[in-house]
Scaffold this motif. Structure first.
Motif, PDB file in Angstrom:
ATOM      1  N   GLY A 192     -12.160   9.677  -9.034  1.00 12.00           N
ATOM      2  CA  GLY A 192     -13.478   9.624  -9.688  1.00 12.00           C
ATOM      3  C   GLY A 192     -13.680   7.915  -9.495  1.00 12.00           C
ATOM      4  N   LEU A 193     -14.407   7.257 -10.348  1.00 10.05           N
ATOM      5  CA  LEU A 193     -15.054   5.971 -10.011  1.00 10.05           C
ATOM      6  C   LEU A 193     -14.014   4.787 -10.829  1.00 10.05           C
ATOM      7  CD1 LEU A 193     -18.882   6.390 -10.276  1.00 10.05           C
ATOM      8  CD2 LEU A 193     -17.354   6.024  -8.247  1.00 10.05           C
ATOM      9  N   THR A 194     -12.883   4.919 -10.537  1.00 10.23           N
ATOM     10  CA  THR A 194     -11.676   4.227 -10.805  1.00 10.23           C
ATOM     11  C   THR A 194     -11.020   3.525  -9.494  1.00 10.23           C
ATOM     12  OG1 THR A 194     -11.385   5.048 -12.899  1.00 10.23           O
ATOM     13  CG2 THR A 194      -9.731   3.450 -12.333  1.00 10.23           C
ATOM     14  N   LEU A 195     -10.759   2.428  -9.308  1.00 10.49           N
ATOM     15  CA  LEU A 195      -9.867   1.829  -8.125  1.00 10.49           C
ATOM     16  C   LEU A 195      -8.994   0.923  -8.788  1.00 10.49           C
ATOM     17  CD1 LEU A 195      -9.739   1.512  -5.124  1.00 10.49           C
ATOM     18  CD2 LEU A 195     -11.278  -0.341  -5.315  1.00 10.49           C
ATOM     19  N   GLY A 196      -7.553   1.206  -8.298  1.00  9.04           N
ATOM     20  CA  GLY A 196      -6.316   0.274  -8.486  1.00  9.04           C
ATOM     21  C   GLY A 196      -6.598  -0.830  -7.379  1.00  9.04           C
ATOM     22  N   VAL A 197      -6.021  -1.961  -7.919  1.00  4.97           N
ATOM     23  CA  VAL A 197      -6.031  -3.423  -6.953  1.00  4.97           C
ATOM     24  C   VAL A 197      -4.733  -4.023  -7.297  1.00  4.97           C
ATOM     25  CG1 VAL A 197      -7.402  -5.273  -6.440  1.00  4.97           C
ATOM     26  CG2 VAL A 197      -8.599  -3.552  -7.016  1.00  4.97           C
ATOM     27  N   LYS A 198      -4.193  -4.424  -6.037  1.00 11.17           N
ATOM     28  CA  LYS A 198      -2.929  -5.071  -6.111  1.00 11.17           C
ATOM     29  C   LYS A 198      -2.803  -6.308  -4.874  1.00 11.17           C
ATOM     30  CE  LYS A 198       1.912  -4.578  -6.101  1.00 11.17           C
ATOM     31  NZ  LYS A 198       3.292  -3.443  -5.934  1.00 11.17           N
ATOM     32  N   LEU A 199      -2.141  -7.242  -5.303  1.00 12.83           N
ATOM     33  CA  LEU A 199      -2.095  -8.379  -4.110  1.00 12.83           C
ATOM     34  C   LEU A 199      -0.612  -8.182  -3.566  1.00 12.83           C
ATOM     35  CD1 LEU A 199      -3.741 -11.621  -5.441  1.00 12.83           C
ATOM     36  CD2 LEU A 199      -4.782  -9.475  -4.638  1.00 12.83           C
ATOM     37  N   VAL A 200      -0.675  -8.418  -2.380  1.00 11.10           N
ATOM     38  CA  VAL A 200       0.635  -8.445  -1.529  1.00 11.10           C
ATOM     39  C   VAL A 200       0.784  -9.455  -0.609  1.00 11.10           C
ATOM     40  CG1 VAL A 200       0.995  -5.808  -1.946  1.00 11.10           C
ATOM     41  CG2 VAL A 200      -0.342  -6.619   0.289  1.00 11.10           C
ATOM     42  N   SER A 201       1.971  -9.786  -0.198  1.00  7.55           N
ATOM     43  CA  SER A 201       2.383 -10.976   0.767  1.00  7.55           C
ATOM     44  C   SER A 201       2.245 -10.736   2.037  1.00  7.55           C
ATOM     45  CB  SER A 201       3.487 -11.423   0.379  1.00  7.55           C
ATOM     46  OG  SER A 201       3.740 -11.862  -1.023  1.00  7.55           O
ATOM     47  N   ASP A 202       2.459  -9.433   2.519  1.00  2.00           N
ATOM     48  CA  ASP A 202       2.417  -9.138   4.017  1.00  2.00           C
ATOM     49  C   ASP A 202       2.266  -7.675   4.170  1.00  2.00           C
ATOM     50  OD1 ASP A 202       5.047  -8.349   3.554  1.00  2.00           O
ATOM     51  OD2 ASP A 202       5.761 -10.293   4.239  1.00  2.00           O
ATOM     52  N   VAL A 203       2.373  -7.067   5.403  1.00  2.00           N
ATOM     53  CA  VAL A 203       2.415  -5.753   5.871  1.00  2.00           C
ATOM     54  C   VAL A 203       3.594  -5.182   5.353  1.00  2.00           C
ATOM     55  CG1 VAL A 203       2.201  -4.097   7.786  1.00  2.00           C
ATOM     56  CG2 VAL A 203       1.029  -6.098   7.962  1.00  2.00           C
ATOM     57  N   GLY A 204       4.713  -5.821   5.393  1.00  2.00           N
ATOM     58  CA  GLY A 204       6.015  -5.053   4.724  1.00  2.00           C
ATOM     59  C   GLY A 204       5.895  -4.875   3.205  1.00  2.00           C
ATOM     60  N   GLU A 205       5.306  -5.786   2.400  1.00  2.00           N
ATOM     61  CA  GLU A 205       5.107  -5.440   0.952  1.00  2.00           C
ATOM     62  C   GLU A 205       4.135  -4.517   0.784  1.00  2.00           C
ATOM     63  OE1 GLU A 205       4.037  -7.825  -3.167  1.00  2.00           O
ATOM     64  OE2 GLU A 205       4.420  -8.963  -1.492  1.00  2.00           O
ATOM     65  N   ALA A 206       3.094  -4.266   1.635  1.00  2.00           N
ATOM     66  CA  ALA A 206       2.215  -3.197   1.645  1.00  2.00           C
ATOM     67  C   ALA A 206       2.880  -1.931   1.675  1.00  2.00           C
ATOM     68  CB  ALA A 206       0.896  -3.321   2.262  1.00  2.00           C
ATOM     69  N   ASP A 258      -3.581  -5.439 -10.843  1.00  2.00           N
ATOM     70  CA  ASP A 258      -2.247  -6.088 -11.546  1.00  2.00           C
ATOM     71  C   ASP A 258      -2.466  -7.485 -11.729  1.00  2.00           C
ATOM     72  OD1 ASP A 258      -2.607  -7.775  -8.895  1.00  2.00           O
ATOM     73  OD2 ASP A 258      -0.819  -7.232  -8.125  1.00  2.00           O
ATOM     74  N   GLU A 259      -1.574  -8.385 -12.268  1.00  2.00           N
ATOM     75  CA  GLU A 259      -1.856  -9.673 -12.936  1.00  2.00           C
ATOM     76  C   GLU A 259      -2.562 -10.831 -11.929  1.00  2.00           C
ATOM     77  OE1 GLU A 259       0.797 -13.035 -15.273  1.00  2.00           O
ATOM     78  OE2 GLU A 259       1.687 -11.317 -14.630  1.00  2.00           O
ATOM     79  N   ASP A 260      -2.138 -10.798 -10.619  1.00  2.00           N
ATOM     80  CA  ASP A 260      -2.606 -11.529  -9.894  1.00  2.00           C
ATOM     81  C   ASP A 260      -4.105 -11.421  -9.511  1.00  2.00           C
ATOM     82  OD1 ASP A 260      -0.232 -12.964  -9.780  1.00  2.00           O
ATOM     83  OD2 ASP A 260       0.774 -12.118  -8.082  1.00  2.00           O
ATOM     84  N   ALA A 261      -4.446 -10.254  -9.229  1.00  2.00           N
ATOM     85  CA  ALA A 261      -5.677  -9.742  -8.683  1.00  2.00           C
ATOM     86  C   ALA A 261      -6.420  -9.877  -9.987  1.00  2.00           C
ATOM     87  CB  ALA A 261      -5.554  -8.259  -8.241  1.00  2.00           C
ATOM     88  N   LEU A 262      -6.188  -9.700 -11.228  1.00  2.00           N
ATOM     89  CA  LEU A 262      -6.879  -9.443 -12.296  1.00  2.00           C
ATOM     90  C   LEU A 262      -7.500 -11.124 -12.782  1.00  2.00           C
ATOM     91  CD1 LEU A 262      -7.767  -7.830 -15.063  1.00  2.00           C
ATOM     92  CD2 LEU A 262      -5.626  -8.898 -15.958  1.00  2.00           C
ATOM     93  N   VAL A 309      -3.512  -3.201 -14.844  1.00  2.00           N
ATOM     94  CA  VAL A 309      -2.787  -2.052 -14.807  1.00  2.00           C
ATOM     95  C   VAL A 309      -1.920  -1.675 -15.924  1.00  2.00           C
ATOM     96  CG1 VAL A 309      -1.010  -3.291 -13.057  1.00  2.00           C
ATOM     97  CG2 VAL A 309      -1.821  -0.878 -12.900  1.00  2.00           C
ATOM     98  N   ALA A 310      -1.959  -0.588 -16.057  1.00  2.00           N
ATOM     99  CA  ALA A 310      -0.640   0.065 -16.945  1.00  2.00           C
ATOM    100  C   ALA A 310       0.320   1.150 -16.285  1.00  2.00           C
ATOM    101  CB  ALA A 310      -1.530   0.785 -18.208  1.00  2.00           C
ATOM    102  N   GLU A 311       1.334   1.233 -17.044  1.00  2.00           N
ATOM    103  CA  GLU A 311       2.374   2.163 -16.538  1.00  2.00           C
ATOM    104  C   GLU A 311       1.834   3.348 -15.883  1.00  2.00           C
ATOM    105  OE1 GLU A 311       6.835   3.759 -17.210  1.00  2.00           O
ATOM    106  OE2 GLU A 311       5.698   2.548 -18.593  1.00  2.00           O
ATOM    107  N   GLY A 312       2.094   3.749 -14.533  1.00  2.00           N
ATOM    108  CA  GLY A 312       1.492   4.969 -14.002  1.00  2.00           C
ATOM    109  C   GLY A 312       0.236   4.893 -13.584  1.00  2.00           C
ATOM    110  N   ASP A 313      -0.436   3.736 -13.470  1.00  2.00           N
ATOM    111  CA  ASP A 313      -1.881   3.826 -12.606  1.00  2.00           C
ATOM    112  C   ASP A 313      -1.673   3.789 -11.205  1.00  2.00           C
ATOM    113  OD1 ASP A 313      -3.363   3.741 -15.285  1.00  2.00           O
ATOM    114  OD2 ASP A 313      -3.311   1.410 -15.304  1.00  2.00           O
ATOM    115  N   PHE A 314      -0.934   2.961 -10.694  1.00  2.00           N
ATOM    116  CA  PHE A 314      -0.828   3.229  -9.249  1.00  2.00           C
ATOM    117  C   PHE A 314      -0.047   4.390  -8.816  1.00  2.00           C
ATOM    118  CE2 PHE A 314      -0.432  -1.647  -9.507  1.00  2.00           C
ATOM    119  CZ  PHE A 314      -1.796  -1.850  -9.108  1.00  2.00           C
TER     120      PHE A 314
END
Length: 418
Positions: A316-330, A288-292, A305-310
């Motif tokens: 396979g050898l691809t991993l999505g990465v996203k930043l969150v603020s707390d457990v609730g957002e996760a 996502d933008e912040d992790a990028l 990240v593109a639409e549908g990636d998450f």
């Protein structure tokens, strides 16, 4: 091939299996394991035909890995069958018992489901796993593998039939639909006069087909986006090891990591290390933008990240990465993006761990452990027939107990109801 006849044969075999003692079922399983090893050359030669056809058709590496057998994998399949022999037979076990005021002793006893239909794709080991688990639990089975495993499954079915013949059990105990047409799947899904449960193992398309067309109860299993959340209290050095294992130990597995959620407070400390480790393993990051912004200077390949990636089970050898603020957002992300299979939190906070355990909608939830443990053998269940991601009857790896139901038993002394 006639589905009506197969269904009738399976039902008749199920009646026999319901009364078959554990020793006889175990003898059939041992014969199956021995026949697998004795037929190894023929099985591997057939598997090579399937692999060659798959390569020519352009099937991806993840599917090829699922399809491939080698001597080590074949031995592991035979060992799994022997492991099932060593496990207690759940059939006949008493779940609970009490004596009513009228003197009747009331109990519940485990019994086989009856006839189980399993539809699966590109995993030849499933043919043996299902046959073994169903035999142990006294269930007849009707199997339908994918066209990708056609030649391999033909050899595996020969092994199963040989074991049944040696053990003097009916051939109808395990039957295989070898015809490639989709109409055979549709026919099986409507064989409710004989089949008691359908278990699909494959992608979302197969699951949707079964849900829409089946007149038989369906247990959905296998598909689901797997997540790991790195909490702000996590040990980042040790966290990298768990993330690496979850992603790269066997990327084509359904419990492999798809999306990494990282607490913003530790992102700057974790993501550069993540980039180095994933670059070494050939993993592409989808951020996502912040992790990028934190990953672009690292050595790993990364794209926005593109639409549908998450929503994608990468396999396979691809991993999505996203930043969150707390457990609730996760947890909100998990609920939005099909967290139904295996999900983990890496944390040193008991409060965060408990909140994640309670809030994650997954069939299997881990604290400070890799998602790769969601597996019947790893859970001590022997092999598995599927990993159920629904909420009724069974959840997670479906071993022996999950292939049973129960009946009520009332015992008295010529008691009548007043």
């Amino acid at each position: 091939m006639n589905l009506e006849q197969m269904g009738r044969a399976a039902r008749d075999a199920a009646f026999i299996l319901a009364e078959t003692p554990t020793a006889a079922k175990n003898a059939a399983l041992l014969a199956m394991a021995e026949a697998l090893e004795a037929s190894a050359d023929a099985i591997l030669a057939a598997n090579e035909k399937d692999l060659q056809a798959a390569r020519e058709s352009g099937i991806g590496e993840a599917m090829l890995d699922r399809l491939m057998l080698n001597p080590a994998r074949l031995k592991a399949i035979a060992d799994d069958v022997r492991n099932v022999v060593s496990l207690p037979d759940p059939v006949g076990a008493e779940l609970d018992s009490r004596v009513l005021e009228n003197g009747m002793r009331l109990s519940r006893r485990r019994v086989p489901l009856g006839v189980v239909g399993v539809i699966y794709e590109a995993r030849p080991n499933v043919t043996i796993d299902i046959a073994a688990l169903c035999l142990k639990t006294g269930n007849a089975s009707i199997l339908r593998g994918g066209r990708e495993t056609f030649h391999t499954n033909q050899e595996l079915v020969k092994v199963i039939r040989q074991a049944l013949a040696v053990s003097r059990l009916p051939e109808g105990c395990v039957q295989y639909i070898g015809e490639p047409g989709r109409e055979w799947v549709s026919g099986l899904l409507r064989l409710d006069q004989y089949v008691d449960m359908i278990i699909p193992r494959g992608g979302p398309g197969l699951h949707q087909l079964c849900k829409e067309q089946s007149t038989i109860p369906v247990i959905i299993g296998g598909f689901g986006i797997s997540h790991t959340f790195v909490d702000e209290s996590a040990d980042l050095v040790r966290a990298i090891e768990v993330i690496d294992n979850a992603k790269t130990h066997r990327p084509s597995a359904c419990n492999a990591l798809d999306t990494l959620l990282v607490h913003r407070a530790v992102a700057a400390g974790l993501l550069p290390r993540l980039s180095e480790r994933m670059a070494a393993k050939g993993v592409e990051l989808v951020a996502d933008e912040d992790a990028l912004a934190l990953l672009q200077t690292g050595p790993a390949r990364v794209r926005p990240v593109a639409e549908g990636d998450f929503d994608t089970e990468w396999l396979g050898l691809t991993l999505g990465v996203k930043l969150v603020s707390d457990v609730g957002e996760a947890l909100a992300h998990l609920r939005a993006y099909n967290a139904s299979h295996s999900d983990a939190i890496l944390t040193n906070s008991l409060a965060s761990a408990e909140r994640f355990i309670n809030g994650a909608p997954s069939a299997a939830v881990y604290v400070n452990a890799s998602t790769r443990f969601t597996d019947g053998a790893q859970f001590g269940l022997g092999a598995e027939v599927a990993v159920s991601t629904q909420k009724l009857h069974a959840r997670g790896p479906m071993g022996l107990e999950e292939l049973t139901s129960y009946k009520w038993i009332g015992q008295a002394d010529y008691l009548i109801r007043q």
